[in-house]
Design an enzyme around this catalytic site. Structure first.
Site, short mmCIF file in Angstrom:
data_model
loop_
_atom_site.label_atom_id
_atom_site.label_comp_id
_atom_site.label_asym_id
_atom_site.label_seq_id
_atom_site.Cartn_x
_atom_site.Cartn_y
_atom_site.Cartn_z
CB SER A 1 42.03 24.42 -16.46
OG SER A 1 42.00 23.79 -17.73
CE1 TYR B 1 36.89 22.83 -15.26
CE2 TYR B 1 38.05 23.18 -17.33
CZ TYR B 1 38.04 22.77 -16.01
OH TYR B 1 39.21 22.30 -15.44
#
Length: 251
Positions: free
Chosen positions: A135, A148
């Site tokens: 990401s 995350y």
């Protein structure tokens, strides 16, 4: 038999990867789809112009991974493409999220990704590809998304090192680092908080993200970043102190 092995295949970019690989890559004999929700995998019947096999498995479970291990040992396929797309994130401050939730992100986003890669590697031949879904959160620590973002920084670092290790075998590793993508991911993430407005404004189409990821993989690129905005964000995170960028994004 040449196969593509895809985790997180029941939704989001894993599902999109299955559709595009089946449509674009004629050399794949079978696609192995791995996800917890068998019914969602079976919905792909008729949508994939290729044979596929479903594994209703939770890749964080060693017992479930053993089912995949046994299938690989029995079939001994040539794994031409491995796509590790299983993952999730939750918005919230460290300590305010449930402990189990924080640890589950690490188990799925990091541990399971490593485990599945380890399982697949003995069956990969020269000119094979590994796509690890990281990401743009990997580029910068993110308060209220701390765990995350940290897991995705791990995926990016691991993937780049893995690519260097496998170069001699002719296996190419690409870390896919999109910004926010319009998938079910945020339906889960926002059960504990709301994403900032600026992320909503740069939400990407999953088809375009996966298309670029596959193209970058076949061009041998170690990192795939979709869109001008996220490419600029990556550069920004390289040249400016992270504390400054985090302060800008917080305002």
């Amino acid at each position: 038999m040449k196969i593509a092995l895809i985790t997180g295949a029941s939704s989001g970019m894993g599902r999109e990867a299955a559709v595009q690989i089946a449509d674009r890559l004629a050399g794949i004999d079978e696609i192995w789809l791995v996800a917890r929700r068998r019914e969602r995998l079976e919905e792909l019947e008729g949508r994939l112009p290729a044979r596929f096999r479903c594994f209703a498995a939770d890749v964080t479970s060693r017992e479930d991974r053993d089912l995949l291990r046994d299938a690989l040992e029995a079939e001994k396929p040539d794994v031409k493409i491995l796509v590790n797309a299983a993952g999730f994130g939750k918005i919230g401050r460290v300590g305010e999220l449930e402990e189990d939730t924080e640890c589950a992100m690490v188990r799925l986003n990091c541990e399971a990704l490593c485990a599945v890669t380890h399982l697949a590697l003995p069956y990969m031949s020269p000119n094979s590809r590994i796509l690890q879904f990281a990401s743009s959160a990997a580029f910068l620590p993110q308060p209220k998304f701390a765990v995350y973002a940290a897991t995705k920084a791990f995926v990016l670092s691991y993937s780049r090192a893995l690519g260097a290790e496998l170069r001699g075998r002719g296996i190419y590793v690409t870390a896919v680092c999109p910004g926010p993508v319009d998938t079910e991911f945020f339906d889960i993430a926002e059960t504990t908080g709301q994403i900032p407005l600026y992320k909503r404004l740069v939400m990407a189409n999953p088809r375009k993200v996966v298309r670029k990821a596959l193209t970058d993989s076949y061009m041998g690129r170690s990192v795939s970043v979709y869109g001008v905005t996220m490419k600029a964000f990556r550069v920004l995170c390289k040249v400016l102190p992270h504390e400054l960028v985090m302060g800008i994004l917080k305002t």
